[in-house]
Design an enzyme around this catalytic site. Sequence first.
Site, short mmCIF file in Angstrom:
data_model
loop_
_atom_site.label_atom_id
_atom_site.label_comp_id
_atom_site.label_asym_id
_atom_site.label_seq_id
_atom_site.Cartn_x
_atom_site.Cartn_y
_atom_site.Cartn_z
N HIS A 335 0.83 -1.21 0.00
CA HIS A 335 0.00 0.00 0.00
C HIS A 335 0.86 1.26 0.00
O HIS A 335 0.57 2.22 -0.73
CB HIS A 335 -0.92 0.01 1.22
CG HIS A 335 -1.52 1.36 1.50
ND1 HIS A 335 -2.48 1.93 0.70
CD2 HIS A 335 -1.25 2.27 2.48
CE1 HIS A 335 -2.81 3.12 1.17
NE2 HIS A 335 -2.07 3.35 2.25
N SER A 363 -2.85 -2.98 -9.33
CA SER A 363 -2.73 -4.05 -8.34
C SER A 363 -3.44 -5.31 -8.79
O SER A 363 -2.91 -6.42 -8.64
CB SER A 363 -3.29 -3.57 -6.99
OG SER A 363 -3.11 -4.53 -6.00
N HIS A 367 -1.68 -9.04 -9.54
CA HIS A 367 -2.11 -10.28 -8.88
C HIS A 367 -2.55 -11.33 -9.91
O HIS A 367 -2.25 -12.52 -9.77
CB HIS A 367 -3.27 -9.99 -7.92
CG HIS A 367 -2.85 -9.37 -6.63
ND1 HIS A 367 -2.60 -8.03 -6.50
CD2 HIS A 367 -2.61 -9.92 -5.41
CE1 HIS A 367 -2.25 -7.77 -5.25
NE2 HIS A 367 -2.24 -8.89 -4.56
#
Length: 471
Positions: A335, A363, A367
């Site tokens: 973060h 993000s 992933h």
Amino acid sequence: MTEERVNLRKRNKEAPVQNGHSQSEEERKPRIPEFAHRESNLTVLLENVGHIRAIYHIFVVILLMLLFDTVVFDLVERGKINVGLSAVAYGFGDVKRGAKIWLYELSCALAFYPAFRFFAAGAQLFKRNTVLQHIWTILGVLGLAAVQLALVLVPVWDLGKKHLAIASSVAVTCEMFRFAMKIHAVVATCGHRCYSGEPLPSFKQYLYFLFAPTLVYRDQYPRTKQIRWGKVVSHFVEVAAIVFYNSFLWERFILPYWSDYGKQPQVEAGTVVRGMFGCVLPGVISFLCGFYCLLHAWLNAFAEMLKFGDRLFYEDWWTMSQFSKYFRAWNRVVHSWLRDYIYMPLAPRAGRALSTLFVFIVSSLAHELILALSFGFFYPVLLIQFGVCGLLMVPLTTISGRRFPNALNLFMWFTFFLGNGILWSLYPMEYFARKNCPPSEDDSFFVPKSWSCPEIVLKPNWTFHNPILII
């Protein structure tokens, strides 16, 4: 202490208006230092709260019971003792190839440092010539892009060409992103020093940063005085135990439901539904174990070895009732990088909403790339859960989470259970469908095979019975 809080509230209320708008609540909060001497939340809780230690002991006992179940069952059923080594060996297969990929990634990260120093020397050399300095800057940006592309594209090409074992592939792809993010952090933090003549990071500082449990670069970090090797060993023992924990979960709860998926041309819908609900509890346990393994045990072990003083790698995300706070608290390491190097540079130009959306897209894609390369197919279940559903929950829970914290925390945990049950069902279904179903001309890396093989059907003569109707 009370008088200080009253004065702080007064100062916040009297905060000046900037650009025609009053300061937001987030901006008025006293900023927590980025790095300080702090322990992880679970370390504090386990050392000081007996109730949390009891919950920890419960998880240890569950692990032992799974071990006994595996040993006794295989001894009675097959006449041999199985302690989960087969699943671990399968998951971490072809370690030699994985090590070669990791060494290549490390070489790219190390090669960046002399290139960065060379660029800084050129920037100082052409300092008085604007045109040459502009050309040198363009060449530097192209060189940085070349290093990052070499770091990312070669492992992606290698893993795409030939599938590597799941756990080994997860390790090398996570390391690939970690090194790429570290390089970007150094450039974003120290790039201006190439022109100003300020001291650049020494190789010792850069090397320390490459392995420090943070993605935000600073020349100095809070350091502890000594290494507690007992803590290091205990954390690595926890990591190894959790690896076996997940292997037991895989063998006892996932394989019985999905290992034969695709061997028959048809499967009953009831079998699929039962399997999906059966994966909810092991999915959540694996989710919690993964969090503890990576963000607590693994990072704390490296922090202890490197005398890294700030151990606040996560916050108390399990108590949150707002998804925006959960995403910030779940993994402070990632973060902080997304905030400092993507969100904050973008927000003044694109606005907070678009910047937040872009952060979620980056993000989610990272992933999904890790999962796609690890499993050997593209199946964007996590992308939809995280990048679509998770993003929608941010504004929906912003106000309701403050008004009804208990209800929304309950709802958040419900989504964790449901989401992990889906993840632990759909990915194994697709994995075994590709393994068990006969090859087809329509097979593709991007098209899920489990959608067409096997065919999901209802029981013969199935009819709906109204439960309210009284006969």
